[in-house]
Write a protein that holds these residues in place. Structure first.
Motif, PDB file in Angstrom:
ATOM      1  N   GLY A 168       4.087  16.428  -0.231  1.00 44.93           N
ATOM      2  CA  GLY A 168       3.808  15.200   0.510  1.00 44.93           C
ATOM      3  C   GLY A 168       2.708  14.378  -0.135  1.00 44.93           C
ATOM      4  O   GLY A 168       2.830  13.146  -0.274  1.00 44.93           O
ATOM      5  N   THR A 169       1.619  15.033  -0.533  1.00 48.53           N
ATOM      6  CA  THR A 169       0.519  14.293  -1.156  1.00 48.53           C
ATOM      7  C   THR A 169       0.894  13.807  -2.554  1.00 48.53           C
ATOM      8  O   THR A 169       0.443  12.751  -2.993  1.00 48.53           O
ATOM      9  CB  THR A 169      -0.755  15.153  -1.234  1.00 48.53           C
ATOM     10  OG1 THR A 169      -0.455  16.404  -1.878  1.00 48.53           O
ATOM     11  CG2 THR A 169      -1.321  15.412   0.151  1.00 48.53           C
TER      12      THR A 169
ATOM     13  N   SER B 210       3.161  10.681  -1.915  1.00 45.52           N
ATOM     14  CA  SER B 210       2.367   9.552  -1.417  1.00 45.52           C
ATOM     15  C   SER B 210       1.393   9.045  -2.480  1.00 45.52           C
ATOM     16  O   SER B 210       1.148   7.836  -2.578  1.00 45.52           O
ATOM     17  CB  SER B 210       1.618   9.945  -0.137  1.00 45.52           C
ATOM     18  OG  SER B 210       0.805  11.081  -0.352  1.00 45.52           O
ATOM     19  N   THR B 211       0.856   9.953  -3.308  1.00 45.03           N
ATOM     20  CA  THR B 211      -0.043   9.539  -4.392  1.00 45.03           C
ATOM     21  C   THR B 211       0.717   8.741  -5.444  1.00 45.03           C
ATOM     22  O   THR B 211       0.196   7.771  -6.005  1.00 45.03           O
ATOM     23  CB  THR B 211      -0.707  10.766  -5.041  1.00 45.03           C
ATOM     24  OG1 THR B 211      -1.466  11.466  -4.052  1.00 45.03           O
ATOM     25  CG2 THR B 211      -1.638  10.356  -6.168  1.00 45.03           C
TER      26      THR B 211
ATOM     27  N   ILE C 256       3.367   6.855  -4.873  1.00 47.76           N
ATOM     28  CA  ILE C 256       3.607   5.536  -4.275  1.00 47.76           C
ATOM     29  C   ILE C 256       2.332   4.698  -4.329  1.00 47.76           C
ATOM     30  O   ILE C 256       2.350   3.526  -4.719  1.00 47.76           O
ATOM     31  CB  ILE C 256       4.077   5.686  -2.805  1.00 47.76           C
ATOM     32  CG1 ILE C 256       5.437   6.412  -2.727  1.00 47.76           C
ATOM     33  CG2 ILE C 256       4.143   4.317  -2.124  1.00 47.76           C
ATOM     34  CD1 ILE C 256       6.615   5.617  -3.178  1.00 47.76           C
ATOM     35  N   LEU C 257       1.199   5.316  -3.957  1.00 51.13           N
ATOM     36  CA  LEU C 257      -0.079   4.600  -3.948  1.00 51.13           C
ATOM     37  C   LEU C 257      -0.453   4.142  -5.357  1.00 51.13           C
ATOM     38  O   LEU C 257      -0.891   2.999  -5.551  1.00 51.13           O
ATOM     39  CB  LEU C 257      -1.175   5.499  -3.370  1.00 51.13           C
ATOM     40  CG  LEU C 257      -2.604   4.917  -3.365  1.00 51.13           C
ATOM     41  CD1 LEU C 257      -2.657   3.636  -2.547  1.00 51.13           C
ATOM     42  CD2 LEU C 257      -3.599   5.950  -2.828  1.00 51.13           C
TER      43      LEU C 257
ATOM     44  N   CYS D 124      10.565   7.275  -6.515  1.00 57.02           N
ATOM     45  CA  CYS D 124       9.304   6.757  -5.967  1.00 57.02           C
ATOM     46  C   CYS D 124       8.827   5.506  -6.705  1.00 57.02           C
ATOM     47  O   CYS D 124       8.412   4.529  -6.076  1.00 57.02           O
ATOM     48  CB  CYS D 124       8.222   7.827  -6.030  1.00 57.02           C
ATOM     49  SG  CYS D 124       8.390   9.128  -4.804  1.00 57.02           S
TER      50      CYS D 124
ATOM     51  N   LEU E 262       7.876   3.492   2.569  1.00 53.33           N
ATOM     52  CA  LEU E 262       7.551   4.319   3.743  1.00 53.33           C
ATOM     53  C   LEU E 262       8.536   5.472   3.891  1.00 53.33           C
ATOM     54  O   LEU E 262       8.146   6.595   4.248  1.00 53.33           O
ATOM     55  CB  LEU E 262       7.555   3.459   5.009  1.00 53.33           C
ATOM     56  CG  LEU E 262       6.380   2.477   5.160  1.00 53.33           C
ATOM     57  CD1 LEU E 262       6.588   1.578   6.374  1.00 53.33           C
ATOM     58  CD2 LEU E 262       5.059   3.231   5.283  1.00 53.33           C
TER      59      LEU E 262
ATOM     60  N   ASN F 292      10.116   7.014   1.500  1.00 57.82           N
ATOM     61  CA  ASN F 292       9.813   8.030   0.486  1.00 57.82           C
ATOM     62  C   ASN F 292       8.621   8.887   0.886  1.00 57.82           C
ATOM     63  O   ASN F 292       8.604  10.096   0.656  1.00 57.82           O
ATOM     64  CB  ASN F 292       9.555   7.355  -0.873  1.00 57.82           C
ATOM     65  CG  ASN F 292      10.831   7.066  -1.625  1.00 57.82           C
ATOM     66  OD1 ASN F 292      11.340   7.910  -2.352  1.00 57.82           O
ATOM     67  ND2 ASN F 292      11.375   5.872  -1.416  1.00 57.82           N
ATOM     68  N   ILE F 293       7.607   8.260   1.486  1.00 58.32           N
ATOM     69  CA  ILE F 293       6.458   9.023   1.974  1.00 58.32           C
ATOM     70  C   ILE F 293       6.891   9.985   3.076  1.00 58.32           C
ATOM     71  O   ILE F 293       6.471  11.152   3.109  1.00 58.32           O
ATOM     72  CB  ILE F 293       5.360   8.066   2.478  1.00 58.32           C
ATOM     73  CG1 ILE F 293       4.781   7.272   1.290  1.00 58.32           C
ATOM     74  CG2 ILE F 293       4.252   8.845   3.187  1.00 58.32           C
ATOM     75  CD1 ILE F 293       3.828   6.166   1.691  1.00 58.32           C
TER      76      ILE F 293
END
Length: 470
Positions: A349-350, A353-354, A356-357, A397, A441, A443-444
């Protein structure tokens, strides 16, 4: 002696860019050229202070801009296409028949769906926005819809198609950078793209039910627009063969620049033989765009556009953005930022999200799609392999944020291009670009739930590489 940049120094150009962009958008009202220039200057100063020479920095900028040259030529040609397709009556014919057959209740979902179909066939969001998207803006004006809402639906459809089309350059770049294959990449993207697009269409249907956002459908306005089009142009259904021809050329995998140049010139030929324009007028339209005074302000504002010169502002932004990206990439600024974030990654998960960020950080810093896809993909590919996660998750992503999500960046090249073509500011259409919000969102969500996240054992590949190097 060149020094490795610290996190603080790496952030300086990005903070300078975002700060200047905020001032320009809310106070100066001066666009994004100066904020990007401020970002370039800040990046250059930081680089020189870290030990690079001015010649080094200049080469970094040149290398960054060189990657954008194919896009520069395509933008110039699209300017020509918009002008000649209006002068030839192609876009006016699309508007005329659209006003005749499209009903308000389903208009906004139809905008997203039809633009999506055309974009997935063409493999080009820019071409879709500049042709069918421009026509939908005029139809929406006649039906009484908010320009921001219609533009948001156009952009959602255009990037739905761009994301899935095997003909799209970004769809080919993402798997190449993430070290996976095109077929696996496209198939894996169906999990986030289809649900996000269907949900977007549902949202457009809900919003579109209040068809009278601007006071309802005014049949007099529609009648006046159709009469105005009929007075200025020869309207004929055979002119609709032009977009069909464009689709055929793209399906046959004709190289983008020759294909687009061909349909642009053909638009000029049709303007001469169908609309009775002179050669001089066509050349002027190709250069400066189409101009008419029909007496209907809404119609004139939508038709008076196009031409090679109209793209120079967007090209300027592209050059500045890629020059900045070239400095940030070659000085290692992006790598410093992503390494810092990777230290916090301990789960799928991280990691997702990382990714994507990080892609959004590159998008906000450079405004360029290619950089927003390439840099995070190359940075994170080893981490995905190390954690036993198939790199097609990585390519999905970076496409989600780099191809689609970048439309949420007001100074990004895609948003600026759409604003220039559709005549709507990014601040007006971004809230309605539902697809651009939903895909990242989703994908996260997948990352933290594990849904659709495919695992793969790369241990053998890593060991093989080690043995070869030994």
């Amino acid at each position: 002696m060149k020094k490795e940049l610290s996190l603080g120094k790496s952030l300086i150009p990005i903070i300078a860019l975002i700060g200047a962009a905020a001032l320009s958008i809310f106070i100066w009202k001066a666009g994004m050229h100066i904020p990007l220039m401020i970002g370039v200057i800040a990046a250059a100063i930081v680089s020189i202070m870290a030990g690079w020479s001015w010649d080094d920095v200049q080469k970094m900028m040149v290398n960054g801009v060189s990657r954008a040259l194919p896009a520069v030529f395509i933008l110039l040609i699209i300017g020509i296409i918009v002008g000649t397709w209006i002068a030839s009556g192609v876009i006016p014919t699309m508007i005329y028949y659209g006003l005749s057959i499209i009903k308000p209740a389903m208009f906004v979902p139809i905008v997203a769906l039809v633009t999506g179909i055309i974009s997935i066939t063409l493999g080009s969001s820019f071409t879709s926005i500049a042709t069918i998207g421009l026509a939908f803006m005029a139809i929406g004006e006649g039906l009484g819809f908010s320009p921001g809402l219609v533009a948001g639906a156009v952009i959602s459809g255009a990037y739905f198609g761009d994301k899935l089309s095997p003909l799209s350059d970004t769809t080919n770049i993402a798997p190449a950078m993430a070290e996976t294959d095109l077929f696996s990449h496209v198939k894996h993207m169906l999990w986030d793209t289809i649900p996000a697009f269907l949900l977007s269409i549902l949202l457009y249907w809900v919003v579109g039910q209040s068809a009278g956002i601007n006071g309802g459908v005014d049949t007099k306005v529609i009648g006046a627009m159709k009469t105005g089009l009929d007075d200025v142009f020869v309207i004929h259904p055979l002119l609709l063969l032009m977009p069909v021809l464009t689709i055929i050329l793209m399906v046959k995998k004709t190289p983008a620049i020759p294909a687009l140049m061909g349909v642009g010139i053909l638009g000029g030929v049709l303007a001469i033989f169908v609309q009775g324009s002179s050669v001089t007028t066509v050349i002027q339209v190709m250069t400066s765009g189409f101009h008419v005074e029909s007496g209907i302000k809404a119609l004139d504002s939508l038709l008076n556009r196009g031409g090679l010169m109209s793209m120079l502002g967007t090209i300027g932004l592209l050059i500045l953005a890629t020059a900045l990206g070239g400095i940030l990439e070659e000085t290692g600024s992006f790598e410093v930022l992503t390494k810092k974030m990777m230290s916090k990654v301990h789960s799928t998960g991280t990691l997702i999200s990382t990714t994507i960020l990080s892609t959004f950080i590159v998008a906000f810093a450079s405004g360029a799609q290619f950089l927003a896809i390439i840099l995070p993909a190359r940075t994170f590919v080893k981490n995905y392999k190390k954690m036993g996660i198939d790199t097609k998750n990585l390519s999905r992503c970076v496409e989600a944020a780099g191809t689609v999500g970048i439309n949420l960046v007001p100074w990004g090249v895609p948003a600026v291009f759409a604003a220039g073509i559709l005549g709507v500011s990014p601040g007006e259409f971004i809230p309605f670009a539902f697809f651009a919000f939903l895909v990242p969102l989703m994908n996260i969500l997948f990352g933290f739930t594990g849904w659709t996240i495919t695992k793969k054992n790369y241990e053998g590949e890593t060991n093989h590489k080690r043995s070869v190097s030994l």
